[in-house]
Design a protein around this motif. Structure first.
Motif, short mmCIF file in Angstrom:
data_model
loop_
_atom_site.label_atom_id
_atom_site.label_comp_id
_atom_site.label_asym_id
_atom_site.label_seq_id
_atom_site.Cartn_x
_atom_site.Cartn_y
_atom_site.Cartn_z
N LEU A 172 6.34 -57.48 -36.41
CA LEU A 172 6.12 -58.91 -36.21
C LEU A 172 7.16 -59.69 -36.99
O LEU A 172 7.83 -59.14 -37.88
N GLY A 173 7.32 -60.97 -36.64
CA GLY A 173 8.40 -61.78 -37.19
C GLY A 173 8.41 -61.84 -38.71
O GLY A 173 9.46 -61.86 -39.32
N ALA A 174 7.23 -61.82 -39.33
CA ALA A 174 7.15 -61.99 -40.78
C ALA A 174 7.25 -60.67 -41.52
O ALA A 174 6.81 -60.55 -42.67
N ARG A 175 7.88 -59.65 -40.90
CA ARG A 175 7.90 -58.30 -41.46
C ARG A 175 8.44 -58.22 -42.88
O ARG A 175 8.05 -57.35 -43.65
N GLY A 176 9.35 -59.14 -43.25
CA GLY A 176 9.96 -59.07 -44.58
C GLY A 176 9.04 -59.55 -45.69
O GLY A 176 9.25 -59.23 -46.85
N SER A 177 8.04 -60.34 -45.35
CA SER A 177 7.11 -60.87 -46.35
C SER A 177 5.71 -60.28 -46.23
O SER A 177 5.03 -60.05 -47.22
N ALA A 178 5.26 -60.07 -44.99
CA ALA A 178 3.90 -59.57 -44.76
C ALA A 178 3.75 -58.20 -45.41
O ALA A 178 4.66 -57.38 -45.38
N THR A 179 2.58 -57.96 -46.02
CA THR A 179 2.36 -56.68 -46.68
C THR A 179 1.44 -55.79 -45.85
O THR A 179 0.69 -56.28 -45.00
N LEU A 180 1.51 -54.49 -46.12
CA LEU A 180 0.65 -53.55 -45.39
C LEU A 180 -0.82 -53.88 -45.60
O LEU A 180 -1.62 -53.82 -44.67
N GLY A 181 -1.17 -54.25 -46.84
CA GLY A 181 -2.57 -54.59 -47.11
C GLY A 181 -3.01 -55.79 -46.29
O GLY A 181 -4.10 -55.80 -45.72
N GLY A 182 -2.15 -56.80 -46.23
CA GLY A 182 -2.47 -57.99 -45.43
C GLY A 182 -2.51 -57.66 -43.95
O GLY A 182 -3.40 -58.11 -43.22
N ASN A 183 -1.55 -56.86 -43.48
CA ASN A 183 -1.55 -56.43 -42.08
C ASN A 183 -2.86 -55.72 -41.74
O ASN A 183 -3.43 -55.92 -40.67
N ALA A 184 -3.31 -54.88 -42.67
CA ALA A 184 -4.55 -54.12 -42.42
C ALA A 184 -5.77 -55.03 -42.49
O ALA A 184 -6.65 -54.98 -41.64
N ALA A 185 -5.80 -55.90 -43.52
CA ALA A 185 -6.97 -56.76 -43.70
C ALA A 185 -7.13 -57.75 -42.56
O ALA A 185 -8.22 -58.26 -42.31
N THR A 186 -6.03 -58.03 -41.84
CA THR A 186 -6.12 -58.98 -40.72
C THR A 186 -5.95 -58.28 -39.37
O THR A 186 -5.89 -58.94 -38.35
N ASN A 187 -5.87 -56.94 -39.38
CA ASN A 187 -5.65 -56.19 -38.14
C ASN A 187 -4.50 -56.78 -37.32
O ASN A 187 -4.68 -57.21 -36.17
N ALA A 188 -3.31 -56.79 -37.91
CA ALA A 188 -2.16 -57.42 -37.26
C ALA A 188 -1.80 -56.72 -35.94
O ALA A 188 -2.09 -55.54 -35.74
N GLY A 189 -1.16 -57.49 -35.06
CA GLY A 189 -0.78 -56.97 -33.73
C GLY A 189 0.72 -56.98 -33.57
O GLY A 189 1.41 -56.15 -34.12
N GLY A 190 1.24 -57.96 -32.82
CA GLY A 190 2.69 -58.07 -32.67
C GLY A 190 3.18 -57.63 -31.31
O GLY A 190 2.43 -57.60 -30.33
N ASN A 191 4.47 -57.22 -31.28
CA ASN A 191 5.16 -57.08 -30.00
C ASN A 191 5.05 -55.72 -29.31
O ASN A 191 5.46 -55.58 -28.16
#
Ligand code: ZN
Length: 459
Positions: free
Chosen positions: A130-149
């Motif tokens: 996802l676009g914010a890959r440089g700032s977003a963290t794995l913990g945040g990605n997991a806690a929000t169930n991130a999706g993307g392209n």
């Protein structure tokens, strides 16, 4: 102040920022003009430190708001004066990669891009992007169930995490780190924490699923004349490409015009005038064979009337350019403020849904409603351009976007979560019995309601 002193006793001087210092930090990546507020910001460097902080806050009924990269969009990490902010920024270590098992284990504060790079060194990929890959963290990605392209091919974070270690509200450490794809030994506890937005526990470490890296990609921008053909094209390409279709992004004509006309930098790869534009991507391993197969699939789509025109990428640069068009979302802000939405619904209901939303929006003061999205995943993004005065009346616009979802059992959040922003709209997508069950889970795991209180559901 007692809390500050106590926290410093637990984590040491370096581990805790006081209220003044933390107020110099921005509230989020997209909210640089707002600052954080709280009693203190705790920066533990280990799971043990997180556990001690939570045990202390549980004992003293102090709210705890966990922070990752602060790239969220739904006010899921908003702070409050009486809370301790728990930042996992010092827990940023990739612990191990097991190439044969195709897993990576890391602390929750590792950025998505760091995990992607570590996987690449072993000729593997971690496919979440996802676009914010440089700032977003794995913990945040997991806690929000991130999706993307690339969800179409690899799934969302819930599909990509094999195990987590999480700390409960009272400081109990649940070690469910596990690198097994198949694990039917009882309840899938990690799923309690994935997508729970920091309300049920704090994810401290994760084991991620890696995949063999594709070596080549083929891409095309296509013009399509009606939505029936869009649906037909999705099935056609998926069938013809034997599982290698990795993106099926649709741009409604007005969004395509916006991102391929000045002041946008991109030229239109396919001329304006079609009703829909579909960005197709397939990832494979053999440049020549893949291109032949991709080309043949496009030709048969053309013969069947599923596409009216196509521009095929002939270089990696073309591919980057095509994605650049799709991702040039900033254009929606060029003439003033805009509200962004992410919803999901069955593909068969999309044409009616978009027409209904546009009709409703046309009766408000909003100036435009652009639609694009990961249609292969049933996920639409809407950007509603509003005159500055309307920004305060966000609810009217939300009503236009969310209410028509009820009839088709759609979701008010496809990938951004609920946070505070969508809490009032949760009943559109969830029954009362479901919300009651979520509330009782919250009460059972966090009886004093200290974890990210007020987000997702009330307890
Ligand atoms: Zn998206």
């Amino acid at each position: 102040m007692k809390v500050l002193t106590d926290l410093r006793q637990i984590l040491g001087e370096q581990g805790v920022l006081d209220a003044d210092t933390l107020s110099e930090r921005a509230a989020g990546i997209w909210r640089q003009d707002e600052s954080l507020s709280g009693i203190a910001l705790a920066r533990p460097d280990s799971t043990g430190g997180v556990a001690k902080i939570l045990a202390y806050c549980h004992e003293n009924r102090i709210p705890v708001i966990t922070h990752g990269g602060l790239t969220g969009l739904v006010h899921g990490a908003d702070t409050q004066d009486d809370a301790v902010i728990l930042s996992l920024e010092r827990m940023n270590r990739i612990e191990s990669i097991q190439p044969n098992q195709r897993t990576l284990t890391a602390q929750a504060g590792v950025t998505l891009s760091a995990a992607q790079e570590a996987a690449a060194e072993e000729d593997l990929i971690f496919p979440l992007d996802l676009g914010a890959r440089g700032s977003a963290t794995l913990g945040g990605n997991a806690a929000t169930n991130a999706g993307g392209n690339r969800v179409l091919r690899y799934g969302m974070m819930r599909d990509l995490v094999l195990g987590v270690e999480a700390v409960l509200a009272d400081g109990t450490v649940i070690n469910a780190l596990n690198g097994l794809v198949k694990n039917n030994a009882g309840y899938d506890l990690k799923q309690l924490f994935l997508g729970s937005e920091g309300t049920l526990g704090v994810i401290t470490r994760l084991t991620l699923r890696l995949f063999e890296a594709p070596q080549t990609r083929c891409m095309a921008f296509t013009g399509v004349s009606d939505f029936e053909a869009v649906k037909g094209l999705l099935r056609h390409m998926d069938r013809c490409l034997g599982g290698s279709l990795s993106a099926f992004e649709v741009l409604w004509s007005d969004y395509y015009a916006l991102v391929t006309s000045p002041p946008a930098r991109s030229q239109p790869p396919v001329p304006h005038g079609h009703s829909y534009y579909v960005l197709l991507e397939s990832q494979g391993v053999d440049a020549e064979l893949d291109q032949q197969r991709f080309q043949a699939a496009l030709e048969s789509a053309l013969n069947q009337g599923l596409i009216a025109d196509a521009a095929v990428a002939t270089s990696e640069r073309d591919c980057e350019g095509f994605w650049g068009i799709r991702d040039d979302v900033d254009q929606v802000f060029v003439d003033g403020p805009a509200l962004l939405f992410d919803v999901s619904l069955p593909i068969d209901d999309m044409e009616y849904y978009v027409a209904e939303v546009k009709q409703r929006i046309s009766n408000t003061q909003a100036k435009a409603c652009w639609v694009f999205g990961h249609v292969g995943d049933g996920n639409l993004h809407l950007a509603v351009q509003t005159p500055p005065s309307v920004i305060t009346d966000r609810r009217t616009i939300e009503q236009c976007v969310y209410e028509p979802l009820a009839a088709c059992k759609g979701s008010v959040s496809a990938e951004h979560g609920i946070g505070l922003e969508k809490k009032d709209w949760l009943p559109i997508s969830r029954s009362q019995a479901e919300i009651d069950l979520m509330t009782s889970l919250k009460r059972s795991l966090d009886p004093k309601s200290i974890l990210n209180p007020g987000k997702v559901v009330d307890a």
